[in-house]
Write an enzyme that holds these catalytic residues in place. Structure first.
Site, mmCIF file in Angstrom:
data_model
loop_
_atom_site.group_PDB
_atom_site.id
_atom_site.type_symbol
_atom_site.label_atom_id
_atom_site.label_comp_id
_atom_site.label_asym_id
_atom_site.label_seq_id
_atom_site.Cartn_x
_atom_site.Cartn_y
_atom_site.Cartn_z
ATOM 1 N N LYS A 79 0.852 -1.194 0.000
ATOM 2 C CA LYS A 79 0.000 0.000 0.000
ATOM 3 C C LYS A 79 0.887 1.243 0.000
ATOM 4 O O LYS A 79 1.892 1.279 0.713
ATOM 5 C CB LYS A 79 -0.904 -0.028 1.232
ATOM 6 C CG LYS A 79 -1.897 1.119 1.326
ATOM 7 C CD LYS A 79 -2.828 0.921 2.520
ATOM 8 C CE LYS A 79 -3.859 2.022 2.658
ATOM 9 N NZ LYS A 79 -4.785 1.785 3.788
ATOM 10 N N SER A 154 -9.617 1.640 2.603
ATOM 11 C CA SER A 154 -8.719 2.411 1.777
ATOM 12 C C SER A 154 -7.635 1.581 1.087
ATOM 13 O O SER A 154 -7.022 2.050 0.138
ATOM 14 C CB SER A 154 -8.047 3.493 2.630
ATOM 15 O OG SER A 154 -7.277 2.899 3.659
ATOM 16 N N SER A 178 -10.021 -0.583 6.885
ATOM 17 C CA SER A 178 -9.412 -0.484 5.549
ATOM 18 C C SER A 178 -8.682 -1.715 5.037
ATOM 19 O O SER A 178 -8.229 -1.718 3.892
ATOM 20 C CB SER A 178 -8.445 0.690 5.509
ATOM 21 O OG SER A 178 -9.170 1.873 5.331
#
Ligand code: GLN
Length: 495
Positions: A79, A154, A178
């Site tokens: 990420k 996210s 997330s």
């Protein structure tokens, strides 16, 4: 024979260690696949082809030298809020669009030490604020199971990468859901360990008292492997917990005998519609069939989770994001005086959701409002944690929905509040710091004639119960196998 890109991390590591396949071949196949489909999926903001090739050569050398690497040759999506030295680390924000990380996050470094190979930096909602990846300022990520739908957020890029076989493991961060929500939306295991279990050093902070790194994988076994590689004390993170980690990957179970699983009275799945109600009812029955005793537990204050989180997380973000002012990190918009430089930089660099959170957080922390909002929210957080303590005095694990709906279409949640509600089921565990995961539990057909979309069951345990949690998820996965019953829309993605 199963193609290299579709192999689990566990299988890849085994084959690379035994010399059946080289890390270089695995990484070449993965990069070729990324090249052919990522223009459509949009999982990555930066593909690290040369870095990955060099790392793969190094892994093959280490294997030849007799090192027993638990993640030998495993393609990894990171990420883009985690630092990897020498690579662009953007947080999905214009303010860091060209920022190069000067060091590597501990969690990432541990994965690489264990033999994983970073394929790229994955898209995310700006500074991890969001539930659909639509808040990224730098790219659109699509759900590999229906390209008209969001991958969740996210950590949507990491989830899409793993679902589309562009990586075997994705690293995500979970502040209020997330990892678990995109896991559920993309037919994956999304696992958030206990707060403090995985070091946050090098994870660009959103809400420091909640942020936790964890894996997104296609199997529970792979999640356990990733967790074992990453978890443990780190002197570089003052909130990292100095307590031995029980290895999980070799200790997964095949049944749920002797376990009490709590079903939350307040989380009535009938409210989610017939389709989801049927899926969750069947999932609970399956837990029972596997030997668990189901009992009803109560989390009376869980309903305050969303309101509580949306004071605490913005309050912490307003402080954490103060460092992005044009002086040291990332974007600077020049001006004649320093105050105007700050203002122009932040106005140009942050997107609307980040600005909204900074405003809410600053307001909640301001004198005169601090007691009414921030202190109240902290009290509510304590009450929520106590609800879980009481529940875990009666049961070993809790089972509940991961999300209130399956992946939605782009633009479907246009007002902030409906997006905030996406984390209704994941926020309470985050506020209490508990380990929790999402495991595929079925497929629903959303209105509008789309393809069937995956649904996730959430399992949550007491603090440090990772081994039990992953073990139970493994038993459930093995007995039901919902994840492997459908494949992503890769063919159309290639077109
Ligand atoms: N969707 C939640 C938010 O927008 C949670 C995000 C997260 O866990 N990073 O804050």
């Amino acid at each position: 024979m199963i193609a290299n890109i579709e192999k689990s991390a566990t299988q890849i590591a085994k084959e690379v260690r035994s010399g059946d396949v080289s890390a270089a071949e695995i990484i070449e196949d993965t990069l070729a696949h990324v090249d052919s489909i990522d223009g459509t999926v949009g999982a990555y903001l930066t593909v690290l082809a040369d870095v990955a090739r060099a790392q793969a050569v190094r892994v093959d050398e280490r294997v030849r030298n007799g090192e027993r690497l638990p993640l030998a040759g495993v393609p990894l999506a990171v990420k883009d809020n985690m630092c990897l030295e020498g690579t662009r680390t953007t947080c999905g924000s214009k303010i860091l669009e060209r920022w190069i990380a000067p060091y590597t996050a501990t969690a990432v470094a541990r994965m690489l030490d264990a033999g994983a190979v970073a394929i790229g930096k994955a898209n995310c909602d700006e500074f991890a604020m969001g539930s659909s990846c639509e808040n990224s300022a730098l790219g659109v990520t699509r759900n590999p199971y229906d390209l008209a739908r969001v991958p969740g957020g996210s950590s949507g890029g990491s989830a899409a990468a793993v679902a589309a076989y562009e990586a075997a493991i994705g690293l995500g961060s979970d502040t209020g859901g997330s990892i678990r929500e995109p896991g559920a939306f993309c037919n994956l295991i999304g696992f958030k360990p206990t707060y403090g279990r995985v070091s946050r050093y090098g994870l660009i902070a959103f809400a420091s008292s909640l942020d936790q790194i964890g894996p997104l994988t296609r199997t529970v076994q792979d999640a356990a492997l990733a967790y074992d590689a990453m978890a443990g004390f780190d002197v570089m993170d003052a909130t990292s917990i100095d307590r031995p980690v029980e290895p999980t990957a070799g200790a997964l179970r095949d049944d749920l005998r002797g376990l009490k699983i709590g079903i939350v009275r307040e989380f009535d799945t009938k409210a989610l519609g017939d389709d989801l109600d049927a899926i969750y009812s069947r999932a609970y029955r399956d837990l029972e069939r596997l030997g668990a005793e189901l009992i009803e537990v109560s989390l009376p204050t869980a309903d305050y989770g969303v309101a509580t989180y949306y004071l605490i997380a913005p309050a912490e973000c307003s402080s954490n994001l103060a460092r992005f002012d044009g002086v040291r990190y990332g974007l600077r918009v020049e001006a004649d005086d320093v105050q105007t430089m700050y203002e122009r930089t932040r106005a140009a660099g942050f997107g609307p959701e980040v600005k909204r959170r900074i405003l809410i957080g600053t307001y909640a922390l301001s004198s005169g409002y601090y007691d009414a909002y921030y202190v109240r929210a902290q009290k509510a957080r304590t009450l929520i944690a106590r609800d879980f303590e009481r529940a875990f005095a009666q049961c070993d694990l809790i089972a509940c929905p991961a999300t209130s709906c399956a992946a939605f279409e782009f633009g479907a949640k246009s007002d902030p509040y409906s997006m905030y509600l996406m984390d209704y089921y994941t926020i309470p565990m985050a506020l209490a710091g508990l380990p929790a995961l999402s495991v595929p539990c079925g497929w629903c057909t959303p209105a509008g004639g789309s393809a069937p979309m995956p649904v996730g069951l959430q399992l949550c345990g007491p603090l440090f119960a990772e081994k039990l949690l992953l073990g139970a998820a493994h038993a459930y996965e093995r007995a039901t196998d919902h994840a492997r019953s459908r494949k992503p829309m890769l063919e159309s993605a290639r077109a």
